[in-house]
Structures are given as structure tokens and as C-alpha cells.
Design a protein around this motif. Structure first.
Motif, PDB file in Angstrom:
ATOM      1  N   ARG A  17      13.544  20.916  -7.153  1.00  0.00           N
ATOM      2  CA  ARG A  17      14.825  19.894  -6.881  1.00  0.00           C
ATOM      3  C   ARG A  17      14.111  18.622  -7.147  1.00  0.00           C
ATOM      4  O   ARG A  17      12.885  18.414  -6.809  1.00  0.00           O
ATOM      5  CB  ARG A  17      14.955  20.118  -5.412  1.00  0.00           C
ATOM      6  N   VAL A  18      14.889  17.729  -7.821  1.00  0.00           N
ATOM      7  CA  VAL A  18      14.354  16.526  -8.201  1.00  0.00           C
ATOM      8  C   VAL A  18      15.514  15.478  -7.934  1.00  0.00           C
ATOM      9  O   VAL A  18      16.823  15.621  -7.984  1.00  0.00           O
ATOM     10  CB  VAL A  18      14.152  16.394  -9.731  1.00  0.00           C
ATOM     11  N   THR A  19      15.199  14.179  -7.206  1.00  0.00           N
ATOM     12  CA  THR A  19      15.955  13.362  -6.632  1.00  0.00           C
ATOM     13  C   THR A  19      15.286  11.978  -7.201  1.00  0.00           C
ATOM     14  O   THR A  19      14.206  11.859  -7.415  1.00  0.00           O
ATOM     15  CB  THR A  19      16.137  13.192  -5.247  1.00  0.00           C
ATOM     16  N   ILE A  20      16.189  10.872  -7.616  1.00  0.00           N
ATOM     17  CA  ILE A  20      15.902   9.564  -7.852  1.00  0.00           C
ATOM     18  C   ILE A  20      16.557   8.732  -6.894  1.00  0.00           C
ATOM     19  O   ILE A  20      17.468   8.506  -6.685  1.00  0.00           O
ATOM     20  CB  ILE A  20      16.159   9.516  -9.291  1.00  0.00           C
ATOM     21  N   ASP A  21      15.570   7.552  -6.514  1.00  0.00           N
ATOM     22  CA  ASP A  21      16.114   6.574  -5.494  1.00  0.00           C
ATOM     23  C   ASP A  21      16.299   5.246  -6.512  1.00  0.00           C
ATOM     24  O   ASP A  21      16.256   5.663  -7.554  1.00  0.00           O
ATOM     25  CB  ASP A  21      15.088   6.415  -4.344  1.00  0.00           C
ATOM     26  N   GLU A  22      16.992   4.247  -5.605  1.00  0.00           N
ATOM     27  CA  GLU A  22      17.501   3.132  -6.368  1.00  0.00           C
ATOM     28  C   GLU A  22      16.275   2.511  -6.928  1.00  0.00           C
ATOM     29  O   GLU A  22      16.761   1.654  -7.818  1.00  0.00           O
ATOM     30  CB  GLU A  22      18.126   2.195  -5.514  1.00  0.00           C
ATOM     31  N   ASN A  23      15.182   2.662  -6.917  1.00  0.00           N
ATOM     32  CA  ASN A  23      13.909   1.913  -7.266  1.00  0.00           C
ATOM     33  C   ASN A  23      13.311   2.774  -8.437  1.00  0.00           C
ATOM     34  O   ASN A  23      12.223   2.329  -9.079  1.00  0.00           O
ATOM     35  CB  ASN A  23      12.868   1.532  -6.481  1.00  0.00           C
ATOM     36  N   GLY A  24      13.914   3.778  -8.739  1.00  0.00           N
ATOM     37  CA  GLY A  24      13.307   4.547  -9.835  1.00  0.00           C
ATOM     38  C   GLY A  24      12.516   5.709  -9.468  1.00  0.00           C
ATOM     39  O   GLY A  24      11.658   6.273 -10.314  1.00  0.00           O
ATOM     40  N   ALA A  58       3.399   8.188 -13.683  1.00  0.00           N
ATOM     41  CA  ALA A  58       2.494   7.510 -12.575  1.00  0.00           C
ATOM     42  C   ALA A  58       2.799   8.352 -11.409  1.00  0.00           C
ATOM     43  O   ALA A  58       3.910   8.168 -10.749  1.00  0.00           O
ATOM     44  CB  ALA A  58       2.701   6.155 -12.461  1.00  0.00           C
ATOM     45  N   ILE A  59       1.966   8.868 -10.806  1.00  0.00           N
ATOM     46  CA  ILE A  59       1.951   9.814  -9.799  1.00  0.00           C
ATOM     47  C   ILE A  59       1.880   8.960  -8.488  1.00  0.00           C
ATOM     48  O   ILE A  59       0.847   8.182  -8.588  1.00  0.00           O
ATOM     49  CB  ILE A  59       1.087  10.976  -9.443  1.00  0.00           C
ATOM     50  N   LYS A  60       2.731   8.798  -7.580  1.00  0.00           N
ATOM     51  CA  LYS A  60       2.683   8.127  -6.460  1.00  0.00           C
ATOM     52  C   LYS A  60       2.483   8.786  -5.191  1.00  0.00           C
ATOM     53  O   LYS A  60       2.040   8.089  -4.026  1.00  0.00           O
ATOM     54  CB  LYS A  60       4.002   7.424  -6.479  1.00  0.00           C
ATOM     55  N   SER A  61       2.262  10.094  -5.051  1.00  0.00           N
ATOM     56  CA  SER A  61       2.083  10.772  -4.056  1.00  0.00           C
ATOM     57  C   SER A  61       2.179  12.289  -4.234  1.00  0.00           C
ATOM     58  O   SER A  61       3.124  12.725  -5.119  1.00  0.00           O
ATOM     59  CB  SER A  61       2.768  10.668  -2.693  1.00  0.00           C
ATOM     60  N   TRP A 238       6.748  10.216  -8.413  1.00  0.00           N
ATOM     61  CA  TRP A 238       6.458   9.606  -9.440  1.00  0.00           C
ATOM     62  C   TRP A 238       7.378   8.421  -9.999  1.00  0.00           C
ATOM     63  O   TRP A 238       8.506   8.571  -9.533  1.00  0.00           O
ATOM     64  CB  TRP A 238       6.023  10.598 -10.658  1.00  0.00           C
ATOM     65  N   VAL A 239       6.832   7.756 -11.044  1.00  0.00           N
ATOM     66  CA  VAL A 239       7.719   6.940 -11.689  1.00  0.00           C
ATOM     67  C   VAL A 239       7.431   7.126 -13.109  1.00  0.00           C
ATOM     68  O   VAL A 239       6.304   7.356 -13.366  1.00  0.00           O
ATOM     69  CB  VAL A 239       7.644   5.376 -11.120  1.00  0.00           C
ATOM     70  N   ASP A 240       8.403   6.519 -13.987  1.00  0.00           N
ATOM     71  CA  ASP A 240       7.918   6.396 -15.423  1.00  0.00           C
ATOM     72  C   ASP A 240       6.778   5.529 -15.878  1.00  0.00           C
ATOM     73  O   ASP A 240       6.841   4.437 -15.134  1.00  0.00           O
ATOM     74  CB  ASP A 240       9.229   6.417 -16.287  1.00  0.00           C
ATOM     75  N   TRP A 241       5.988   5.956 -16.493  1.00  0.00           N
ATOM     76  CA  TRP A 241       4.930   5.091 -16.800  1.00  0.00           C
ATOM     77  C   TRP A 241       5.470   3.469 -17.610  1.00  0.00           C
ATOM     78  O   TRP A 241       6.416   3.667 -18.411  1.00  0.00           O
ATOM     79  CB  TRP A 241       3.865   5.679 -17.745  1.00  0.00           C
ATOM     80  N   SER A 242       4.884   2.621 -17.112  1.00  0.00           N
ATOM     81  CA  SER A 242       5.093   1.417 -17.833  1.00  0.00           C
ATOM     82  C   SER A 242       3.876   0.433 -17.751  1.00  0.00           C
ATOM     83  O   SER A 242       2.911   0.745 -16.815  1.00  0.00           O
ATOM     84  CB  SER A 242       6.128   0.380 -16.954  1.00  0.00           C
TER      85      SER A 242
END
Length: 442
Positions: A17-24, A58-61, A238-242
Motif C-alpha cells: 500500500r502506498v499513500t502520498i500526503d499534501e507535502n509529497g 530520500a528515505i525519511k523513516s 520517503w520523498v523524491d530526490w531533489s
């Protein structure tokens, strides 16, 4: 309803399962392959090619816990999570290995472990890993930092990036000495040889060599043996790398590191604590080493086993870099099991406020209670370090420290598990007689 939940959870093995919040920020929840257990049994297997986010990110947790087929968290009194670890590796395209095995299912040249930046020569190559403390230990990485993975420029030609899980779980239901089973005391397992059929040192009382995959801890005679299937439910954010993300490196330090005596970072991983009434019931183990890079500390946490009373890293002048204390449970519910470490406190210095210099002499200290003896304990410390420095007033994502009742605070001084911290990864080949060796080979 229970059957429906079980079907949904099992389906998640093939489609997370994958979800995305308003901040990406993206979140993936998935399950490991099933872990089949019965009272007293030990499972310590490796699962290759697990579900993991794709692309340059970028892994965030990374968090995990043991659940049953209905998705319910399993208390440590039933199944003790010694450690889980997640390891990044590169697999040669077109080769196949096993998905569940006690040993690597690849030819050495077909698999390259992409380890962390830690100093230990062998083992401890995981990117993520904890033990019994997994439910109440924060792994969040504050903005603007992240652990960079999936960079196509880092993948060797002809290979692809993948991930594996190592899960070490001990079912202690109906055992004659549950805590002794979790400490892998050899007499409870009736073990005199390790999994490579090598005779153990007669002085080896307990530890990982006595509770490897397939072993059985002593249970009460009248107990009926019933099998059940469990899973490690893991959550990756995670977030996409930038270009706005500041990359951090993962360092894992071990209080059994021999560098100060031998000049080599040979990490034994586990050690014993003898019962004693001296020194206020405290056993202190220390090691010194040179910090391996220049950069800013972003996050720190220790890994200890039951009996641990805290750990810390100190600078040359005695100032504390980070101290991490165990959180003990008080009840019977999952996440609050009395007598078990259910969390570790963490360090989140303000960006740019904790600067380290390459070559600086560091002291790692790990404290355990000596009211009882303990076997196979660990004293690991995880740090995230940003080599790109930021100003201390850089805007940073707020992080709230855990507010949990603590059963036993010790002297402030890391932990797999990786109980499984830690965690932990170890080399099965090239063993030494007394050390706890790596699970995987680089």
C-alpha cells in the motif's frame, strides 16, 4: 471479518500500500514473507528482493513490528523480536537467488552489499534495523535531510538495486525460562555446536550461536505445540530526490570494537554481563575510536537488550554527543511489555549545532544492570551524519520526543536488533572462535 483481514494482509506481500500526503511525503506499508513459529522455536531467515520504494529517493523513516495473520501486533512475551535489519544490495541482472534461506542464495560475484558508512570491518552493514524497541523508537529524519537511495549513478553496470530483510524472532510461549530464551542461553537450547557445525567454546554461555534458525528453546512438558504464521509489517516513508535535500550517511558503532587495542575495527557484536552487587549494580563497557568523517550529527540512537540502562557517545573533552536511554514496558500489551525494552530515546540536534571533525577521538559507553547476569547483549550506536554543513538557524521540521513512562532509568550514558537492534547483519563465513560474526557477506 478476521479472514478478510488476513486475506488483505497476505495480498500486501505482492502489492504494498502506498499513500502520498499534501507535502509529497510517500508512505508504503508492506509485509515480509510469513514467519512460521511454534512455542520455543527460533526463526532467523533472510528474505531477498522485498517490496521497497523504487527510483531515486530520500528515505525519511523506516519502522517495523511483528503482527499475526489478522494484522494484530504480537506482544514480546509471545514472540520476542531479537532483531530485524534491512540491507541494500546490488544483484546482477538475469541472476536469481532464494527468497527465504538461512544463507545467501547467490554466487558471490552476483551480489554486492551496499553497506552503510560504519567503521566495523565485518557485519553491521544494514541501513535500518532495531530489536524489541522497534515500536517506540523514532526513526524520523527531519527536513532538509534524507538517506539517499536509488541513485542510478551508484548502481554498478549490469546490476540492479534491491533490498533484503533479516528477521530473528524467538517464540517464548510456554518456555521454562522466557527471558533466558531471549538471551539465547545455550543450556536452554541444548546447543554445543553452531549452525556451521563448529563446536562452541566451553566458556560460551549464551548468544547468537545458540539460537540460530531452526533451534528450539526448552518448553514445559505438558505444552501442546501449535504452529502460527507471523509477519514483519514494515513502513517506509520517503520523498523524491531533489537538490534541496541534504544527504546523510549512516554510521553504526559497536562498544565491542577492538580498535583501541588492535588498531583494527573488528566488532564482536555481543558480550555478557556478570551478576554483581558492586558499583551500584552497574556494568560499564567503553571503547574509543576516531570519528570517521567531518560533518554534522543529525540523529542518534542506541541499541541495547533487556538489562540495559543507557548508552552515550562522548567527545575528547568529555562533552556528550548523544545519550540514549531505554524505555521499559509496564504491562502486557504490545508496546508496553513489562521487563522488556520497548523503545529507546533519540537525539535530534539543531541543524549545524553538533559538528564533528574527522579523526576526533570519541568514546562509546554502554551501561547494563548487574542485578542479574545477561548473555548475548549488545551495545550499538546509530548516527546519521550530514557532511554538508548547515547553519544552526536553518528552518527544520519539528520533531517531538517520545513521551512514554519509563520503568527503569539508569546512569545517562547506546542498540538490531537490531534485539534485533538490532541490527544487525553478520558474516557467516570467516568466523572467529569467540566472536558474533556477520550475517551477510560484502
Amino acid at each position: 471479518m478476521v479472514l478478510l483481514l488476513a486475506i488483505v494482509l497476505l495480498a500486501m506481500n505482492s502489492e504494498a500500500r502506498v499513500t502520498i500526503d499534501e507535502n509529497g511525503l510517500k508512505t508504503m506499508v508492506s509485509l515480509s514473507p510469513k514467519v512460521t513459529q511454534h512455542p520455543g522455536s527460533v526463526s532467523n531467515k533472510y528474505y531477498y528482493g522485498i517490496e521497497f520504494p523504487k527510483g531515486h529517493i530520500a528515505i525519511k523513516s523506516f519502522n517495523a513490528e511483528v503482527v499475526d495473520e489478522a494484522g494484530n501486533p504480537v506482544p514480546l512475551q509471545e514472540t520476542y523480536l531479537h532483531h530485524w535489519i534491512a540491507v541494500r544490495y546490488y544483484q546482477r541482472i538475469g541472476t536469481e537467488g532464494t527468497n527465504s534461506n538461512a544463507n545467501f542464495g547467490f554466487h558471490k560475484s552476483d551480489l554486492i552489499v551496499a553497506g552503510n558508512a560504519g567503521v566495523c570491518n565485518h557485519g553491521l552493514s544494514q541501513h535500518f534495523g532495531l530489536g524489541s524497541e522497534t515500536r517506540k523508537t523514532s526513526t524520523d529524519i527531519p527536513d532538509p535531510y534524507g538517506i539517499e537511495v536509488g541513485n542510478p549513478l551508484e548502481v554498478p553496470f549490469g546490476y540492479e538495486e534491491k533490498w533484503l530483510l533479516n528477521i530473528h524472532a524467538i517464540d517464548t510461549q510456554g518456555t521454562v525460562d522466557p527471558m533466558g530464551c531471549t538471551e539465547c542461553r545455550c543450556n536452554l537450547y541444548n546447543v554445543t555446536i553452531d549452525e556451521s557445525v563448529r563446536h562452541l567454546n566451553p566458556n560460551y554461555v549464551g548468544g547468537l550461536y545458540c539460537c540460530h534458525d531452526g533451534e528450539q528453546c526448552q518448553v514445559k512438558n505438558e505444552l501442546e505445540s501449535v504452529e502460527r504464521n507471523l509477519y514483519l509489517r514494515y513502513t517506509v516513508k520517503w520523498v523524491d530526490w531533489s537538490d534541496s535535500i541534504v544527504p546523510v550517511k549512516i554510521f553504526i558503532f559497536d562498544v565491542t570494537d577492538t580498535w583501541q587495542n588492535t588498531g583494527s575495527h573488528d566488532c564482536i557484536i555481543e558480550f555478557d554481563v556478570e551478576q554483581s552487587t558492586a558499583n551500584d549494580y552497574t556494568s560499564t563497557r567503553k571503547t574509543n575510536f576516531q570519528f570517521p568523517t567531518t560533518g554534522d550529527i543529525v540523529y542518534g540512537v542506541a541499541h541495547q537488550h533487556s538489562g540495559g540502562i543507557g548508552s552515550a557517545l562522548y567527545r575528547e573533552d568529555g562533552r556528550t554527543i548523544c545519550s540514549s536511554m531505554p524505555i521499559y514496558g509496564n504491562g502486557n500489551d504490545a508496546g508496553d511489555e513489562a521487563g522488556y525494552i520497548v523503545g529507546m530515546t533519540t537525539c535530534y540536534p539543531k541543524p549545524g549545532s553538533m559538528k564533528m571533525t574527522k579523526g576526533e577521538m570519541i568514546t562509546l559507553e554502554s551501561n547494563y544492570s548487574t542485578e542479574k547476569s545477561h548473555t548475548g547483549v549488545m551495545g550499538l550506536f546509530y548516527l546519521l551524519v550530514a557532511e554538508s554543513s548547515l547553519e544552526s538557524n536553518y528552518p527544520v521540521q519539528a520533531h517531538e520526543e517520545l513521551k512514554v513512562p519509563i520503568f527503569y532509568w539508569g546512569v545517562a550514558v547506546f542498540g538490531l536488533a537490531i534485539g534485533a537492534a538490532v541490527l544487525v547483519a553478520y558474516r557467516r563465513r570467516k568466523r572467529t572462535e569467540d566472536g558474533y560474526q556477520p550475517i551477510i557477506a560484502a
